[in-house]
Design a protein around this motif. Sequence first.
Motif, PDB file in Angstrom:
ATOM      1  N   TRP A 192       0.827  -1.204   0.000  1.00  0.00           N
ATOM      2  CA  TRP A 192       0.000   0.000   0.000  1.00  0.00           C
ATOM      3  C   TRP A 192       0.863   1.255   0.000  1.00  0.00           C
ATOM      4  O   TRP A 192       1.916   1.302   0.628  1.00  0.00           O
ATOM      5  N   ALA A 193       0.349   2.280  -0.722  1.00  0.00           N
ATOM      6  CA  ALA A 193       1.004   3.587  -0.744  1.00  0.00           C
ATOM      7  C   ALA A 193      -0.062   4.653  -0.925  1.00  0.00           C
ATOM      8  O   ALA A 193      -1.167   4.377  -1.395  1.00  0.00           O
ATOM      9  N   SER A 194       0.255   5.874  -0.553  1.00  0.00           N
ATOM     10  CA  SER A 194      -0.685   6.978  -0.742  1.00  0.00           C
ATOM     11  C   SER A 194      -0.716   7.376  -2.204  1.00  0.00           C
ATOM     12  O   SER A 194       0.322   7.428  -2.882  1.00  0.00           O
ATOM     13  N   GLY A 195      -1.933   7.644  -2.705  1.00  0.00           N
ATOM     14  CA  GLY A 195      -2.099   8.058  -4.089  1.00  0.00           C
ATOM     15  C   GLY A 195      -2.383   9.546  -4.185  1.00  0.00           C
ATOM     16  O   GLY A 195      -3.019  10.119  -3.295  1.00  0.00           O
ATOM     17  N   PRO A 196      -1.950  10.188  -5.264  1.00  0.00           N
ATOM     18  CA  PRO A 196      -2.141  11.632  -5.403  1.00  0.00           C
ATOM     19  C   PRO A 196      -3.527  11.972  -5.962  1.00  0.00           C
ATOM     20  O   PRO A 196      -4.061  11.273  -6.829  1.00  0.00           O
ATOM     21  N   GLY A 197      -4.110  13.039  -5.458  1.00  0.00           N
ATOM     22  CA  GLY A 197      -5.331  13.573  -6.039  1.00  0.00           C
ATOM     23  C   GLY A 197      -6.560  12.725  -5.808  1.00  0.00           C
ATOM     24  O   GLY A 197      -6.573  11.776  -5.024  1.00  0.00           O
ATOM     25  N   GLY A 198      -7.631  13.083  -6.549  1.00  0.00           N
ATOM     26  CA  GLY A 198      -8.897  12.388  -6.428  1.00  0.00           C
ATOM     27  C   GLY A 198      -9.248  11.639  -7.693  1.00  0.00           C
ATOM     28  O   GLY A 198      -8.403  11.438  -8.581  1.00  0.00           O
ATOM     29  N   LEU A 199     -10.506  11.252  -7.812  1.00  0.00           N
ATOM     30  CA  LEU A 199     -10.934  10.472  -8.974  1.00  0.00           C
ATOM     31  C   LEU A 199     -10.721  11.216 -10.286  1.00  0.00           C
ATOM     32  O   LEU A 199     -10.399  10.617 -11.305  1.00  0.00           O
ATOM     33  N   ALA A 200     -10.917  12.531 -10.265  1.00  0.00           N
ATOM     34  CA  ALA A 200     -10.792  13.313 -11.497  1.00  0.00           C
ATOM     35  C   ALA A 200      -9.380  13.237 -12.070  1.00  0.00           C
ATOM     36  O   ALA A 200      -9.191  13.398 -13.281  1.00  0.00           O
ATOM     37  N   GLU A 201      -8.394  12.988 -11.199  1.00  0.00           N
ATOM     38  CA  GLU A 201      -7.003  12.930 -11.657  1.00  0.00           C
ATOM     39  C   GLU A 201      -6.487  11.496 -11.787  1.00  0.00           C
ATOM     40  O   GLU A 201      -5.293  11.277 -11.997  1.00  0.00           O
ATOM     41  N   ALA A 202      -7.361  10.501 -11.691  1.00  0.00           N
ATOM     42  CA  ALA A 202      -6.911   9.111 -11.607  1.00  0.00           C
ATOM     43  C   ALA A 202      -6.601   8.465 -12.953  1.00  0.00           C
ATOM     44  O   ALA A 202      -5.839   7.493 -13.013  1.00  0.00           O
ATOM     45  N   LEU A 203      -7.162   8.955 -14.041  1.00  0.00           N
ATOM     46  CA  LEU A 203      -6.992   8.287 -15.335  1.00  0.00           C
ATOM     47  C   LEU A 203      -5.529   8.071 -15.725  1.00  0.00           C
ATOM     48  O   LEU A 203      -5.155   6.965 -16.140  1.00  0.00           O
ATOM     49  N   PRO A 204      -4.645   9.064 -15.614  1.00  0.00           N
ATOM     50  CA  PRO A 204      -3.248   8.844 -16.031  1.00  0.00           C
ATOM     51  C   PRO A 204      -2.470   7.884 -15.133  1.00  0.00           C
ATOM     52  O   PRO A 204      -1.336   7.521 -15.459  1.00  0.00           O
ATOM     53  N   LEU A 205      -3.070   7.463 -14.019  1.00  0.00           N
ATOM     54  CA  LEU A 205      -2.348   6.614 -13.076  1.00  0.00           C
ATOM     55  C   LEU A 205      -2.328   5.145 -13.481  1.00  0.00           C
ATOM     56  O   LEU A 205      -1.646   4.328 -12.868  1.00  0.00           O
ATOM     57  N   GLY A 206      -3.084   4.791 -14.515  1.00  0.00           N
ATOM     58  CA  GLY A 206      -3.036   3.431 -15.064  1.00  0.00           C
ATOM     59  C   GLY A 206      -3.581   2.356 -14.161  1.00  0.00           C
ATOM     60  O   GLY A 206      -3.046   1.241 -14.106  1.00  0.00           O
ATOM     61  N   TYR A 207      -4.686   2.652 -13.469  1.00  0.00           N
ATOM     62  CA  TYR A 207      -5.268   1.659 -12.571  1.00  0.00           C
ATOM     63  C   TYR A 207      -6.052   0.603 -13.351  1.00  0.00           C
ATOM     64  O   TYR A 207      -6.793   0.909 -14.281  1.00  0.00           O
ATOM     65  N   ASP A 208      -5.907  -0.647 -12.941  1.00  0.00           N
ATOM     66  CA  ASP A 208      -6.713  -1.733 -13.500  1.00  0.00           C
ATOM     67  C   ASP A 208      -8.106  -1.744 -12.893  1.00  0.00           C
ATOM     68  O   ASP A 208      -9.060  -2.186 -13.518  1.00  0.00           O
ATOM     69  N   ALA A 209      -8.197  -1.299 -11.661  1.00  0.00           N
ATOM     70  CA  ALA A 209      -9.481  -1.240 -10.962  1.00  0.00           C
ATOM     71  C   ALA A 209      -9.468  -0.053 -10.013  1.00  0.00           C
ATOM     72  O   ALA A 209      -8.419   0.364  -9.524  1.00  0.00           O
ATOM     73  N   VAL A 210     -10.662   0.465  -9.768  1.00  0.00           N
ATOM     74  CA  VAL A 210     -10.844   1.554  -8.812  1.00  0.00           C
ATOM     75  C   VAL A 210     -11.903   1.114  -7.812  1.00  0.00           C
ATOM     76  O   VAL A 210     -12.957   0.598  -8.199  1.00  0.00           O
ATOM     77  N   TYR A 211     -11.615   1.293  -6.546  1.00  0.00           N
ATOM     78  CA  TYR A 211     -12.574   1.003  -5.477  1.00  0.00           C
ATOM     79  C   TYR A 211     -13.138   2.335  -5.012  1.00  0.00           C
ATOM     80  O   TYR A 211     -12.395   3.192  -4.510  1.00  0.00           O
ATOM     81  N   ALA A 212     -14.453   2.505  -5.208  1.00  0.00           N
ATOM     82  CA  ALA A 212     -15.060   3.805  -4.951  1.00  0.00           C
ATOM     83  C   ALA A 212     -16.483   3.640  -4.450  1.00  0.00           C
ATOM     84  O   ALA A 212     -17.094   2.576  -4.592  1.00  0.00           O
ATOM     85  N   ALA A 213     -17.025   4.720  -3.896  1.00  0.00           N
ATOM     86  CA  ALA A 213     -18.390   4.726  -3.375  1.00  0.00           C
ATOM     87  C   ALA A 213     -19.387   4.548  -4.514  1.00  0.00           C
ATOM     88  O   ALA A 213     -19.158   5.016  -5.636  1.00  0.00           O
ATOM     89  N   PRO A 214     -20.525   3.881  -4.262  1.00  0.00           N
ATOM     90  CA  PRO A 214     -21.541   3.698  -5.315  1.00  0.00           C
ATOM     91  C   PRO A 214     -21.991   4.998  -5.952  1.00  0.00           C
ATOM     92  O   PRO A 214     -22.269   5.040  -7.153  1.00  0.00           O
ATOM     93  N   ALA A 215     -22.041   6.063  -5.172  1.00  0.00           N
ATOM     94  CA  ALA A 215     -22.497   7.346  -5.711  1.00  0.00           C
ATOM     95  C   ALA A 215     -21.524   7.937  -6.717  1.00  0.00           C
ATOM     96  O   ALA A 215     -21.881   8.853  -7.470  1.00  0.00           O
ATOM     97  N   ARG A 216     -20.312   7.404  -6.772  1.00  0.00           N
ATOM     98  CA  ARG A 216     -19.292   7.963  -7.660  1.00  0.00           C
ATOM     99  C   ARG A 216     -18.918   7.013  -8.798  1.00  0.00           C
ATOM    100  O   ARG A 216     -17.869   7.150  -9.419  1.00  0.00           O
ATOM    101  N   VAL A 217     -19.805   6.064  -9.095  1.00  0.00           N
ATOM    102  CA  VAL A 217     -19.518   5.067 -10.132  1.00  0.00           C
ATOM    103  C   VAL A 217     -19.275   5.718 -11.487  1.00  0.00           C
ATOM    104  O   VAL A 217     -18.317   5.373 -12.195  1.00  0.00           O
ATOM    105  N   SER A 218     -20.137   6.647 -11.891  1.00  0.00           N
ATOM    106  CA  SER A 218     -19.978   7.274 -13.209  1.00  0.00           C
ATOM    107  C   SER A 218     -18.623   7.950 -13.344  1.00  0.00           C
ATOM    108  O   SER A 218     -17.943   7.832 -14.373  1.00  0.00           O
TER     109      SER A 218
END
Length: 294
Positions: free
Chosen positions: A223-249
Amino acid sequence: MTPYVALPAGQWPEAMEHGRIDDAAFAAAYARSTDTQRAWIKTGLAAVYAALGGPMPASRLRRDALGHNLLLTDQDVPLDYVVIVCGRDFLSPSRLAAAVVPALCARVAEVAAVRVGGVWPRPLLTTLELCGVETACRVAGRDLVGLLAALPAKGRGAVVVLGGLRLPTAIPAAVEVYEARIARRAGVFAERDAAFDTDALDFAHPDMAFFQHGGVCPDRPSWASGPGGLAEALPLGYDAVYAAPARVSEALAAAPLVLGPGRETFWLWPKLPPRIFRVRRLAAGAVATLPAAS
């Protein structure tokens, strides 16, 4: 030339038979798994079956009379076998289940798992046991060429490759190969109403690098701390994102797989639907016409 010999049901190429894991090893792995770990595996398995629609019919046949006097027959049946292959770097029970269940839903009669160059970890053997897969084998890398060459004796089938393992280039035409690979990076966006079970995540994906966005990052090697929020996550190359149901879109724009609380042990391979483990056959004829009345 070596004569062709078909392999009967229940029998596999020599390298697999030589390295077959016995029932005692399966039983020991299951017994050493905790109740919680088995519950995590079962929860993920049930969700994968639900996502894939459950078992398909053993055989489907459709015949349609279409335009231009065409009679079209469409049949699909399961492949004869599927072999899941992984190397020693692959450790995830959830991603293993997500590769095995599509073949089971396709009603493939014989499903086996092969580990190349390493022992089978206990959670993976327990996962195979809970899936109902009774054939697991351990082979050396030098045996892969001969193993693949011998598979056509089982009929028509497929090989699914997990992890970083690379197959030899010489693969028989009768063997379809599908690769299920990821970068092994996941973003966890914890919020007050979206708490994730980090113990379950570590069990489901011990080979994954998790990046915590918000909240306290677990003090663990993976585990490590990640920078920013969901809006900045695309360039991070995640295979999966774990997020609240309200933020699925919003989360779907950041990764191909979005998982909410309670789905820590669920995984799905979009490129491994059950239909790829079926054989489709077509027949075309002419619609019989009655002679014109005199």
